[in-house]
Write a protein that holds these residues in place. Structure first.
Motif, PDB file in Angstrom:
ATOM      1  N   ALA B  18       0.828  -1.210   0.000  1.00 19.29           N
ATOM      2  CA  ALA B  18       0.000   0.000   0.000  1.00 19.29           C
ATOM      3  C   ALA B  18       0.862   1.260   0.000  1.00 19.29           C
ATOM      4  CB  ALA B  18      -0.906  -0.016   1.231  1.00 19.29           C
ATOM      5  N   ARG B  19       2.003   1.160   0.622  1.00 17.94           N
ATOM      6  CA  ARG B  19       2.867   2.335   0.753  1.00 17.94           C
ATOM      7  C   ARG B  19       3.557   2.702  -0.560  1.00 17.94           C
ATOM      8  NH1 ARG B  19       7.223   3.161   5.661  1.00 17.94           N
ATOM      9  NH2 ARG B  19       8.327   4.915   4.746  1.00 17.94           N
ATOM     10  N   PHE B  20       3.821   1.669  -1.402  1.00 16.92           N
ATOM     11  CA  PHE B  20       4.583   1.908  -2.631  1.00 16.92           C
ATOM     12  C   PHE B  20       3.832   1.377  -3.851  1.00 16.92           C
ATOM     13  CE2 PHE B  20       7.709   1.196   0.808  1.00 16.92           C
ATOM     14  CZ  PHE B  20       8.375   2.413   0.789  1.00 16.92           C
ATOM     15  N   PRO B  21       2.740   2.015  -4.249  1.00 16.39           N
ATOM     16  CA  PRO B  21       2.009   1.511  -5.418  1.00 16.39           C
ATOM     17  C   PRO B  21       2.871   1.576  -6.679  1.00 16.39           C
ATOM     18  CG  PRO B  21       1.176   3.656  -4.715  1.00 16.39           C
ATOM     19  CD  PRO B  21       2.135   3.208  -3.664  1.00 16.39           C
ATOM     20  N   THR B  22       2.917   0.484  -7.416  1.00 20.69           N
ATOM     21  CA  THR B  22       3.750   0.454  -8.616  1.00 20.69           C
ATOM     22  C   THR B  22       3.084  -0.416  -9.677  1.00 20.69           C
ATOM     23  OG1 THR B  22       6.021   0.168  -9.372  1.00 20.69           O
ATOM     24  CG2 THR B  22       5.218  -1.458  -7.783  1.00 20.69           C
ATOM     25  N   GLU B  23       3.824  -0.784 -10.720  1.00 21.59           N
ATOM     26  CA  GLU B  23       3.211  -1.565 -11.803  1.00 21.59           C
ATOM     27  C   GLU B  23       2.706  -2.909 -11.277  1.00 21.59           C
ATOM     28  OE1 GLU B  23       4.861  -1.668 -15.831  1.00 21.59           O
ATOM     29  OE2 GLU B  23       6.569  -0.587 -15.020  1.00 21.59           O
ATOM     30  N   ARG B  24       1.640  -3.414 -11.915  1.00 23.23           N
ATOM     31  CA  ARG B  24       0.997  -4.659 -11.444  1.00 23.23           C
ATOM     32  C   ARG B  24       1.970  -5.826 -11.368  1.00 23.23           C
ATOM     33  NH1 ARG B  24      -1.687  -6.072 -15.950  1.00 23.23           N
ATOM     34  NH2 ARG B  24      -0.470  -4.431 -16.949  1.00 23.23           N
ATOM     35  N   THR B  25       2.727  -6.023 -12.432  1.00 22.73           N
ATOM     36  CA  THR B  25       3.590  -7.202 -12.463  1.00 22.73           C
ATOM     37  C   THR B  25       4.831  -7.019 -11.583  1.00 22.73           C
ATOM     38  OG1 THR B  25       4.437  -6.333 -14.558  1.00 22.73           O
ATOM     39  CG2 THR B  25       2.852  -8.131 -14.679  1.00 22.73           C
ATOM     40  N   VAL B  26       5.220  -5.769 -11.363  1.00 23.13           N
ATOM     41  CA  VAL B  26       6.320  -5.512 -10.422  1.00 23.13           C
ATOM     42  C   VAL B  26       5.842  -5.841  -9.011  1.00 23.13           C
ATOM     43  CG1 VAL B  26       7.766  -3.706  -9.400  1.00 23.13           C
ATOM     44  CG2 VAL B  26       7.427  -3.779 -11.885  1.00 23.13           C
ATOM     45  N   ASP B  27       4.645  -5.356  -8.687  1.00 26.02           N
ATOM     46  CA  ASP B  27       4.054  -5.646  -7.374  1.00 26.02           C
ATOM     47  C   ASP B  27       3.918  -7.161  -7.179  1.00 26.02           C
ATOM     48  OD1 ASP B  27       2.506  -5.417  -4.963  1.00 26.02           O
ATOM     49  OD2 ASP B  27       0.701  -5.690  -6.170  1.00 26.02           O
ATOM     50  N   ARG B  28       3.442  -7.846  -8.193  1.00 24.45           N
ATOM     51  CA  ARG B  28       3.258  -9.298  -8.116  1.00 24.45           C
ATOM     52  C   ARG B  28       4.583 -10.004  -7.805  1.00 24.45           C
ATOM     53  NH1 ARG B  28       1.324 -11.846 -13.692  1.00 24.45           N
ATOM     54  NH2 ARG B  28       3.496 -11.585 -14.300  1.00 24.45           N
ATOM     55  N   THR B  29       5.622  -9.578  -8.490  1.00 23.90           N
ATOM     56  CA  THR B  29       6.925 -10.228  -8.336  1.00 23.90           C
ATOM     57  C   THR B  29       7.531  -9.942  -6.968  1.00 23.90           C
ATOM     58  OG1 THR B  29       7.259  -9.986 -10.698  1.00 23.90           O
ATOM     59  CG2 THR B  29       9.202 -10.437  -9.391  1.00 23.90           C
ATOM     60  N   LEU B  30       7.464  -8.688  -6.548  1.00 22.90           N
ATOM     61  CA  LEU B  30       8.065  -8.337  -5.254  1.00 22.90           C
ATOM     62  C   LEU B  30       7.283  -8.981  -4.106  1.00 22.90           C
ATOM     63  CD1 LEU B  30       8.948  -4.557  -5.855  1.00 22.90           C
ATOM     64  CD2 LEU B  30      10.436  -6.554  -6.078  1.00 22.90           C
ATOM     65  N   THR B  31       5.978  -9.044  -4.271  1.00 27.10           N
ATOM     66  CA  THR B  31       5.157  -9.679  -3.230  1.00 27.10           C
ATOM     67  C   THR B  31       5.472 -11.172  -3.136  1.00 27.10           C
ATOM     68  OG1 THR B  31       3.419  -8.049  -3.611  1.00 27.10           O
ATOM     69  CG2 THR B  31       2.778 -10.081  -2.490  1.00 27.10           C
ATOM     70  N   ARG B  32       5.623 -11.796  -4.282  1.00 29.24           N
ATOM     71  CA  ARG B  32       5.962 -13.236  -4.292  1.00 29.24           C
ATOM     72  C   ARG B  32       7.305 -13.478  -3.606  1.00 29.24           C
ATOM     73  NH1 ARG B  32       7.074 -15.071  -9.987  1.00 29.24           N
ATOM     74  NH2 ARG B  32       9.121 -14.365  -9.366  1.00 29.24           N
ATOM     75  N   LYS B  33       8.252 -12.582  -3.860  1.00 30.04           N
ATOM     76  CA  LYS B  33       9.570 -12.704  -3.206  1.00 30.04           C
ATOM     77  C   LYS B  33       9.429 -12.660  -1.689  1.00 30.04           C
ATOM     78  CE  LYS B  33      11.622  -8.919  -2.549  1.00 30.04           C
ATOM     79  NZ  LYS B  33      12.167  -7.592  -2.811  1.00 30.04           N
ATOM     80  N   LEU B  34       8.629 -11.699  -1.197  1.00 28.21           N
ATOM     81  CA  LEU B  34       8.494 -11.561   0.258  1.00 28.21           C
ATOM     82  C   LEU B  34       7.797 -12.775   0.866  1.00 28.21           C
ATOM     83  CD1 LEU B  34       7.564  -7.784   0.659  1.00 28.21           C
ATOM     84  CD2 LEU B  34       9.737  -8.878   1.183  1.00 28.21           C
ATOM     85  N   LYS B  35       6.788 -13.267   0.177  1.00 21.61           N
ATOM     86  CA  LYS B  35       6.060 -14.422   0.714  1.00 21.61           C
ATOM     87  C   LYS B  35       6.955 -15.659   0.739  1.00 21.61           C
ATOM     88  CE  LYS B  35       1.359 -12.890  -0.305  1.00 21.61           C
ATOM     89  NZ  LYS B  35       0.833 -12.894   1.060  1.00 21.61           N
ATOM     90  N   ARG B  36       7.859 -15.742  -0.229  1.00 18.49           N
ATOM     91  CA  ARG B  36       8.758 -16.900  -0.301  1.00 18.49           C
ATOM     92  C   ARG B  36       9.870 -16.812   0.754  1.00 18.49           C
ATOM     93  NH1 ARG B  36      10.325 -16.451  -5.918  1.00 18.49           N
ATOM     94  NH2 ARG B  36      12.160 -15.389  -5.133  1.00 18.49           N
ATOM     95  N   ARG B  37      10.169 -15.583   1.180  1.00 22.68           N
ATOM     96  CA  ARG B  37      11.342 -15.381   2.039  1.00 22.68           C
ATOM     97  C   ARG B  37      11.211 -16.084   3.390  1.00 22.68           C
ATOM     98  NH1 ARG B  37      13.204  -9.384   2.260  1.00 22.68           N
ATOM     99  NH2 ARG B  37      14.030  -9.909   0.216  1.00 22.68           N
ATOM    100  N   SER B  38       9.991 -16.179   3.891  1.00 20.32           N
ATOM    101  CA  SER B  38       9.797 -16.825   5.188  1.00 20.32           C
ATOM    102  C   SER B  38       9.906 -18.341   5.094  1.00 20.32           C
ATOM    103  CB  SER B  38       8.419 -16.462   5.748  1.00 20.32           C
ATOM    104  OG  SER B  38       8.314 -15.080   5.893  1.00 20.32           O
ATOM    105  N   GLN B  39       9.884 -18.838   3.884  1.00 20.85           N
ATOM    106  CA  GLN B  39       9.932 -20.294   3.725  1.00 20.85           C
ATOM    107  C   GLN B  39      11.388 -20.752   3.663  1.00 20.85           C
ATOM    108  OE1 GLN B  39       7.783 -20.659   0.084  1.00 20.85           O
ATOM    109  NE2 GLN B  39       5.890 -19.857   0.974  1.00 20.85           N
ATOM    110  N   PRO B  40      11.635 -22.003   4.069  1.00 27.81           N
ATOM    111  CA  PRO B  40      13.013 -22.495   3.977  1.00 27.81           C
ATOM    112  C   PRO B  40      13.485 -22.511   2.528  1.00 27.81           C
ATOM    113  CG  PRO B  40      11.512 -24.133   4.949  1.00 27.81           C
ATOM    114  CD  PRO B  40      10.684 -22.967   4.558  1.00 27.81           C
ATOM    115  N   THR B  41      14.761 -22.275   2.348  1.00 30.99           N
ATOM    116  CA  THR B  41      15.316 -22.303   0.996  1.00 30.99           C
ATOM    117  C   THR B  41      15.249 -23.727   0.451  1.00 30.99           C
ATOM    118  OG1 THR B  41      16.859 -20.623   1.740  1.00 30.99           O
ATOM    119  CG2 THR B  41      17.331 -21.645  -0.382  1.00 30.99           C
ATOM    120  N   ALA B  42      14.711 -23.847  -0.745  1.00 30.98           N
ATOM    121  CA  ALA B  42      14.643 -25.171  -1.366  1.00 30.98           C
ATOM    122  C   ALA B  42      16.054 -25.650  -1.686  1.00 30.98           C
ATOM    123  CB  ALA B  42      13.811 -25.097  -2.647  1.00 30.98           C
ATOM    124  N   PRO B  43      16.305 -26.945  -1.524  1.00 36.02           N
ATOM    125  CA  PRO B  43      17.656 -27.428  -1.854  1.00 36.02           C
ATOM    126  C   PRO B  43      17.980 -27.182  -3.322  1.00 36.02           C
ATOM    127  CG  PRO B  43      16.144 -29.253  -1.397  1.00 36.02           C
ATOM    128  CD  PRO B  43      15.411 -27.994  -1.107  1.00 36.02           C
TER     129      PRO B  43
END
Lengths: 179, 396
Positions: B18-43
Motif C-alpha cells: 500500500a505504501r509503494f504503489p507500482t506496476e501490477r507485475t512488479v508488485d506481483r513479483t516483489l510480493t511473491r519474493k516476500l512471501k517466499r522469504r519466510s519459507q526455507p530455501t529449497a535445496p
C-alpha cells in the motif's frame, strides 16, 4: 591467540590456492569463477579483519553526531532520539562489535526518519541544511567504505583511495556546503 | 524484535504494497519474493534433476519427439541461473537443432524481476533489436521449479578475448579498433530501443505511463523505494536523503520510450572477429518511461574506463560529448541535460539499491546461486555512493 584470525584465514587461502583450486574441473566455468571470487574475497577479508571493530565504533560516534546535528536543525524540534544507551554502550569496558553494529543500524534508521521529517517540512531551508549535514557525514564515511572494499577493484578513482588504517583519520574534505 | 525484512508477515507485506504503489507485475513479483522469504530455501537442484524437469516442460511445449543434450551451467548470469543445452526437435516435418539457454530464477536475486515482462519485451523487439530469440517461458515455475525462460544461444563475447575487466562486464577495456566499430552500433541500438513503437505488440505485462505527466516516474520511484524498503540490510543516510530529493524534484516524462534498464558493457554480445554486436542481453529491468534513465545508466562514472590518452570513456567505448551528440543524431531525440542530471541521481540511487539491498540480502541469506559474487559486487556500491554524493552536492 595463535594463529590470529588473519593468520588463520591466510592458511585457509594457501590451501585453497595450492590444493583446492587446481583440482576444480577447468571446464566448469561457473565453479572456476566462484572459486576465484572466493579467493579474492578471502584476501579482502584478511585486509579488513583487524580494522572491523574500529570501523563500527568510528561510525557509531559519527552517527551520534549526525543525529544530534539534524535534530538541532529541525523545527519544530523532533522528539529527541534517546541515544543514552548508545553512548553507554561505547563506554563499556568490553565492547562487542555486533552490539555496536546493531546500534549503528538503529541510528541509521533514526537518521532516515529525521530526513523524512525535514523533507516534509514547509519550505526548503531545513531540507537544505539537513542535506548539507548528511553530505558532510557521507564524505568521510564513503571514503572509509571505499578503503575497506578497494580489494574488489571496482573503484574508478583508485588514486584517491587511502589505506584502511589511514581511513580512521579522515576528516571532511568539503563540508557538503555546510557553514 | 522480529526482523520483518527477514521474516515478513502478511500484514507487513500488505503495508509495504500500500505504501509503494507500482506496476501490477512488479508488485506481483516483489510480493511473491516476500512471501517466499519466510519459507526455507529449497535445496539446490542438480543438473540431472533440472534435466528431468526440462524434459517434462518441453513435452508440453513441443509436439513430437525431441532430444535434450549436454545441459550444463554457464558462468556469468549474476541475477539468474543460466544453463546451456542442445535441443533437437521436429516442427512441421523439419528437424531443428538449436543451442539454447535456460534462464531460471534463483532463490533470491540481485534483481527480482518478472519473466512475463522479460519474455514479452524480448519477443516484441525481435526484428528491431538484436536479441536472443525467446522460445518458451514457465511463468510460475510450476514446471521448472522456479520461473524460467528459454531462448536461443547467441555466440559472442562480452569483452575482447585479450581485454581486462571485472565481473559482470564492469570495467571492460576495449582497444581502439574495437571501440571504433562497437561504439556506433552501441549507440544505434540504444536509439532503436528508445524509438521502438509498442503499438500492436503483446506487452500486457507492462503498465504504460502517460506522456507529459510525472506519474510514470513516480511509479518507477515507488518500485525502487519499495525494493530498498523491503530488502536493505542497513539504511544509509545518503540513500534516505536522495529518495526524498527524487520525489521532491520528479519531472514529467516528455516522451514515452522503451527503457532497457541495464544497457551497458557486459550486457551485449559481439563477434570478436568482426566486432558486430550479436545480441543485447538482460531485458529483465525493462520498462516504459523516460529515455534519460537509460542514458544516465549507460554513462555511469563507475562504468567508465580510461582510453590510451587518459580520456574518460562511457562504458569503455566513447567520450561523453561524442556519445551524447551521436545519440541525438541517431535517435533524432534531444538530450535534456537537466533531465539527464535528475536521472543520473535516480539511476545511481537505483544501482546502489540493487547492489546493497537485494544483492547483499540474497548473498548473505545464501539464497542466490552466486552468493560470493553477490557480496563481491556489493563492493561496487561504494564507488556508486561516492558518485551519488558528488551529484547531490552539485544539485541539492
Amino acid at each position: 591467540m595463535v594463529p590470529d584470525i588473519a593468520e588463520r584465514l591466510t592458511t585457509i587461502l594457501g590451501s585453497l590456492l595450492d590444493v583446492v583450486l587446481p583440482a576444480i574441473d577447468p571446464h566448469s566455468s561457473a565453479a572456476q569463477e566462484q572459486a576465484h571470487l572466493t579467493v579474492a574475497s578471502l584476501r579482502m577479508v584478511i585486509q579488513q579483519i583487524d580494522y572491523a571493530h574500529a570501523f563500527e565504533v568510528t561510525d557509531c560516534r559519527a552517527l551520534i553526531s549526525l543525529v544530534r546535528e539534524i535534530s538541532s536543525i529541525l523545527e519544530p524540534a523532533p522528539a529527541t532520539p534517546d541515544l543514552s544507551d548508545v553512548e553507554a554502550l561505547l563506554g563499556r569496558p568490553v565492547l562487542f562489535t555486533g552490539d555496536v553494529r546493531a546500534a549503528n543500524r538503529r541510528m541509521r534508521d533514526i537518521v532516515a526518519t529525521l530526513v523524512e521529517e525535514a523533507a516534509a517540512a514547509a519550505g526548503t531551508e531545513q531540507f537544505r541544511r539537513v542535506t548539507q549535514a548528511v553530505l558532510a557525514y557521507e564524505d568521510v564515511q564513503i571514503r572509509r567504505d571505499r578503503a575497506f572494499v578497494a580489494g574488489t577493484g571496482f573503484d574508478v578513482e583508485p588514486e584517491t583511495l587511502v589505506p584502511i588504517a589511514d581511513s580512521f583519520a579522515l576528516t571532511t574534505l568539503d563540508s557538503g556546503g555546510a557553514k | 524484535m522480529t526482523d520483518l525484512r527477514s521474516n515478513p508477515t502478511d500484514e507487513w507485506i500488505e503495508e509495504v504494497r500500500a505504501r509503494f504503489p507500482t506496476e501490477r507485475t512488479v508488485d506481483r513479483t516483489l510480493t511473491r519474493k516476500l512471501k517466499r522469504r519466510s519459507q526455507p530455501t529449497a535445496p539446490r537442484v542438480t543438473v540431472a534433476e533440472l534435466q528431468r524437469m526440462l524434459q517434462k516442460f518441453l513435452a508440453t511445449s513441443i509436439t513430437g519427439p525431441f532430444t535434450i543434450s549436454n545441459l550444463r551451467p554457464m558462468s556469468g548470469g549474476a541475477s539468474k541461473e543460466q544453463f546451456r543445452f542442445e535441443l533437437e526437435w521436429t516442427e512441421n516435418g523439419a528437424t531443428l537443432r538449436e543451442s539454447l539457454v535456460l534462464r531460471r530464477e534463483p532463490g533470491e536475486a540481485i534483481s527480482e524481476t518478472d519473466r512475463e515482462r522479460e519474455f514479452q519485451v524480448v519477443t516484441a523487439v525481435q526484428g528491431s533489436i538484436p536479441v536472443a530469440k525467446p522460445y518458451w517461458v514457465d511463468l510460475d515455475g510450476s514446471a521448472l521449479g522456479r520461473p524460467a525462460m528459454i531462448s536461443r544461444f547467441i555466440a559472442g563475447v562480452t569483452k575482447p578475448s585479450s581485454g581486462a575487466g571485472n565481473v559482470s562486464g564492469i570495467g571492460n577495456q576495449y582497444p581502439r579498433e574495437y571501440r571504433e566499430l562497437l561504439a556506433p552500433q552501441f549507440i544505434r541500438i540504444l536509439s532503436d530501443i528508445h524509438g521502438f513503437d509498442p503499438t500492436g505488440r503483446e506487452l500486457s505485462a507492462f503498465d504504460m505511463p502517460r506522456a507529459n505527466h510525472s506519474q510514470g516516474n513516480i511509479i518507477a520511484l515507488n518500485w525502487w523505494s519499495r525494493v530498498w524498503y523491503e530488502d536493505r540490510v542497513e539504511n544509509t543516510p545518503l540513500m534516505a536523503l536522495t529518495e526524498r530529493w527524487l520525489y521532491r524534484n520528479v519531472p514529467k516524462i516528455d516522451r514515452i520510450a522503451l527503457v532497457h534498464g541495464d544497457f551497458r558493457t557486459g550486457n551485449f554480445l559481439f563477434d570478436d572477429a568482426t566486432k558486430k554486436i550479436t545480441a543485447v542481453l538482460d531485458w529483465e529491468l525493462a520498462f516504459f518511461g523516460d529515455r534519460h534513465a537509460d542514458l544516465a545508466w549507460t554513462m555511469f562514472e563507475p562504468f567508465t574506463t580510461r582510453g590510451e590518452s587518459g580520456e574518460v570513456l562511457i562504458c569503455g567505448l566513447i567520450e561523453r560529448e561524442h556519445f551524447l551528440a551521436a545519440y541525438e543524431k541517431e535517435s533524432g531525440m534531444p538530450v535534456d541535460l537537466a533531465r539527464l542530471d535528475y536521472f543520473t541521481v535516480f539511476m545511481l540511487w537505483k544501482a546502489i539499491i540493487l547492489l546493497l539491498g537485494p544483492g547483499i540480502r540474497a548473498g548473505v541469506g545464501l539464497r542466490s546461486h552466486q552468493n560470493v559474487l553477490m557480496s563481491w559486487v556489493g563492493g561496487l556500491g561504494y564507488p556508486f555512493l561516492s558518485a551519488l554524493r558528488r551529484m547531490m552536492l552539485r544539485l541539492a
